[in-house]
Write a protein that holds these residues in place. Structure first.
Motif, PDB file in Angstrom:
ATOM      1  N   ALA A 305       0.770  -1.159  -0.108  1.00 30.75           N
ATOM      2  CA  ALA A 305      -0.018  -0.143  -0.098  1.00 30.75           C
ATOM      3  C   ALA A 305       0.801   1.319  -0.075  1.00 30.75           C
ATOM      4  O   ALA A 305       0.573   2.193  -0.689  1.00 30.75           O
ATOM      5  N   PHE A 306       1.875   1.398   0.781  1.00 27.13           N
ATOM      6  CA  PHE A 306       2.794   2.450   0.889  1.00 27.13           C
ATOM      7  C   PHE A 306       3.326   2.756  -0.681  1.00 27.13           C
ATOM      8  O   PHE A 306       3.600   3.771  -1.045  1.00 27.13           O
ATOM      9  N   ASN A 307       3.933   1.751  -1.228  1.00 26.80           N
ATOM     10  CA  ASN A 307       4.562   1.777  -2.439  1.00 26.80           C
ATOM     11  C   ASN A 307       3.720   2.051  -3.654  1.00 26.80           C
ATOM     12  O   ASN A 307       4.082   2.836  -4.428  1.00 26.80           O
ATOM     13  N   GLU A 308       2.442   1.546  -3.618  1.00 24.08           N
ATOM     14  CA  GLU A 308       1.583   2.078  -4.487  1.00 24.08           C
ATOM     15  C   GLU A 308       1.115   3.537  -4.458  1.00 24.08           C
ATOM     16  O   GLU A 308       0.659   4.111  -5.324  1.00 24.08           O
ATOM     17  N   SER A 309       0.888   3.727  -3.208  1.00 22.90           N
ATOM     18  CA  SER A 309       0.393   5.077  -2.961  1.00 22.90           C
ATOM     19  C   SER A 309       1.464   6.041  -3.579  1.00 22.90           C
ATOM     20  O   SER A 309       1.335   7.418  -3.554  1.00 22.90           O
ATOM     21  N   ASN A 310       2.894   5.861  -3.547  1.00 21.06           N
ATOM     22  CA  ASN A 310       3.791   6.678  -3.959  1.00 21.06           C
ATOM     23  C   ASN A 310       4.546   6.428  -5.305  1.00 21.06           C
ATOM     24  O   ASN A 310       5.466   7.233  -5.461  1.00 21.06           O
ATOM     25  N   VAL A 311       4.049   5.519  -6.051  1.00 23.73           N
ATOM     26  CA  VAL A 311       4.695   4.936  -7.220  1.00 23.73           C
ATOM     27  C   VAL A 311       4.617   6.111  -8.173  1.00 23.73           C
ATOM     28  O   VAL A 311       5.786   6.117  -8.908  1.00 23.73           O
ATOM     29  N   ASP A 312       3.983   7.076  -8.326  1.00 24.40           N
ATOM     30  CA  ASP A 312       3.737   8.108  -9.323  1.00 24.40           C
ATOM     31  C   ASP A 312       4.580   9.312  -9.043  1.00 24.40           C
ATOM     32  O   ASP A 312       4.592  10.327  -9.858  1.00 24.40           O
TER      33      ASP A 312
END
Length: 604
Positions: A305-312
């Motif tokens: 969740a943390f990585n997907e929330s910051n991937v962009d």
């Protein structure tokens, strides 16, 4: 067979023809743009096409990286370019538009014709992958002197050694880097030379782990020792499959699915084997096994969740990703911190080594307590750091990140309906999710098992869960919502089964959580592959996290006082969910247009 179009005859002494043929290409020659377009049109629409400058000088592995990687619609290195079927129309247009191909290659010897075509593809909206070559050589020399220099540069670098080194992941855990990869890369090369595929090695790793679980289930010291050894062998094969995929560039959609799910299947099967072995010796550790699985899965959801929330937003000023990158760069400047930070989170290599050694030397109860303590510390360490970085976030999250978090939340019809009812409540998303999880787990832990208070708490949880996802998850701490939902759902199943004191209730709960966890891991890897979440009908039919939680509490209220009925209900629910999610997952990964990737895996 793929087709390579050469822009004229190779230079004297060139091995270009042989290199291309060894890579599986049928080599044809064109003297200009018109002939190149004619040759391109003659190639069947479903085949890959490469365009190679006849003057190319470089390593065969440089050509392999540019021309055979199945993950990208188009790729290029100096002097060579490839287009898969989906990029073929753009390649045809590029051959018309590129200035370097308006005349025979010999008329413009100073130009790299493939670079002009690659630029035209980029301009046409086809992203051209340009692999990092490192010390490998790929050049288009303009004269004899430059050609001799390029050939000398090729001779100075062992391309096979570079290929072997690049088969190993750049960033991995301490145990994997120093105790596995130094020899597993040679196993990968051995497999490649004998035509074995990454999928076959992945399957061998799974079978080895299942045999290890069977050995652990014997409950005998010899079985435990064999289980520990076989678990390490399984991990070596687990590393080898990815290294083989990188060495041979054999990436596949099926490989992505197998590699993404088998790690969890192996680990959780081994937990079950340890619990069965302990039971043979009169020690019931199923609750510890389920607790370890719940903790591990929730910890991974935090990571995802943390990585997907910051991937962009790595390039966005004030973003969490940019702050994290700067901090990591500073810490990596101090050599010992690199390995210390990788080891402290108990990544998969360290974790499996610990499980293997403790299984062989101690008891299943010791193994599970070590896992729970180690993973709890790792989860607290990583989550605390991410919380501190997130509270300083200034930039809003992207729409894509908000969509990914909503998909990871796995909200069913009840939560979506509750979201419309509670939309105007002022509670921020993570606060609502935290209150819902605390309410559900608090009542499950304190109320009598089977009391209708648990059902009422599940209803309140559904309302608060709906409020959490009523608006786009763009807040600084909204990445906490999916892991809080996982903790509430998995924790409720664990607590109700353990407190029921019914024979085999906890093993049945273990199966139920395993089935649901598979669904959540499958969701993660679909999002990572860029294909989106599972279809809405699957989320509806499985009830969403709040629907399943409510169903389990209702089953407990109705059946916990009726002998084995609650255990049977959990078993039936686990089987039904496993059947639905597995069938849909297999259908998707085998037959869909999912990208051809080989998951790099989580260090954790």
């Amino acid at each position: 067979m793929s087709t390579a179009i050469l822009t004229g005859p190779p230079a004297p002494g060139s091995s270009l023809d042989a290199d291309l043929r060894s890579l599986g290409f049928d080599v044809r020659r064109a003297t200009g743009a018109d002939e190149a377009r004619t040759l391109l049109a003659a190639v069947p629409a479903g085949e890959r096409v490469a365009l190679v400058d006849a003057r190319f000088v470089g390593h065969r592995h440089a050509l392999r990286l540019a021309l055979t990687d199945p993950r990208f619609p188009a790729a290029a290195v100096p002097g060579a370019l490839t287009a898969q079927p989906e990029a073929r129309p753009a390649l045809a247009r590029a051959l018309t538009a590129a200035p370097a191909l308006t005349a025979p290659a010999a008329a413009a010897p100073e130009r790299d014709v493939t670079e002009a075509v690659a630029d035209a593809l980029d301009a046409d909206g086809v992203a051209v992958h340009r692999p990092a070559l490192g010390t490998l050589v790929a050049a288009v020399p303009a004269d004899d002197e430059a050609r001799q220099e390029a050939r000398a540069a090729v001779d100075a670098v062992d391309g096979e050694a570079v290929r072997l080194r690049s088969a190993v992941k750049a960033h991995d855990g301490f145990f994997t880097t120093f105790f596995i990869s130094p020899y597993s890369r040679y196993i990968a090369r051995w497999c490649a030379r004998r035509g074995l595929t990454p999928n076959q090695v992945t399957t061998a790793s799974l079978l080895t782990a299942l045999i290890a679980a069977g050995c652990a289930a014997t409950g005998e010291r010899g079985g435990y020792v064999a289980a520990g050894v076989l678990l390490l062998v399984s991990f070596v094969l687990d590393c080898t499959d990815g290294q083989l995929a990188r060495y041979a560039l054999k990436y596949s959609t099926m490989g992505a699915w197998l590699d993404a799910t088998f790690d969890r299947a192996k680990e959780y099967a081994f937990y079950a084997g340890l619990a069965l072995g302990a039971a043979r010796n009169g020690d019931d550790v199923w609750t510890l096994a389920l607790a370890a699985m719940v903790l591990m899965t929730c910890r991974h959801v935090v990571d995802f969740a943390f990585n997907e929330s910051n991937v962009d937003d790595a390039a966005t000023p004030g973003s969490t990703a940019r702050t994290s990158l700067a901090l990591s760069s500073r810490l990596d400047g101090v050599g010992w911190t690199v390995w210390a930070r990788r080891m402290i989170i108990l990544p998969i290599g360290e974790r499996w080594a610990m499980i293997a050694v403790l299984t062989a030397a101690t008891s299943p109860r010791t193994v599970f307590w070590a896992l729970i303590v180690g993973c709890a510390f790792a989860a607290c360490y990583t989550t605390a750091g991410r919380l501190l970085r997130s509270v300083k976030r200034r930039a809003p999250r992207s729409d894509r990140a908000a969509r990914a978090l909503a998909d990871l939340a796995d909200s069913g019809p009840l939560a979506l309906l509750a979201g419309r009812v509670t939309r105007r409540l002022p509670a921020p998303a993570p606060v609502a999710a935290l209150l819902g999880a605390a309410l559900m787990l608090g009542v499950a832990l304190t109320a009598p098992v089977g009391a209708w208070a648990g059902v009422a708490a599940a209803g309140g949880y559904a309302l608060l869960a709906g409020r959490a996802v009523a608006r786009p998850l763009k807040g600084a701490l909204d990445w906490l919502v999916p892991p809080l939902f996982r903790a509430a759902e998995y924790g409720t199943v664990l607590v109700l089964a353990a407190r029921s004191d019914l024979p085999q209730a906890v093993p049945a709960a273990f199966g139920l959580v395993a089935a649901v966890a598979y669904h959540h891991y499958d969701t993660v890897y679909r999002i990572r592959g860029g294909t989106g979440a599972p279809p809405a009908w699957l989320v509806r039919i499985t009830g969403g996290h709040e629907g399943r939680t409510l169903l389990v509490t209702v089953l407990a209220a109705l059946l916990v006082d009726r002998g084995d009925d609650f255990t049977l209900a959990l078993t039936a629910l686990a089987g039904a969910l496993a059947l639905v999610v597995l069938v849909e997952s297999i259908r998707f990964w085998v037959s869909s247009g999912a990208p051809a990737v080989h998951d790099e895996g989580e260090t954790a």
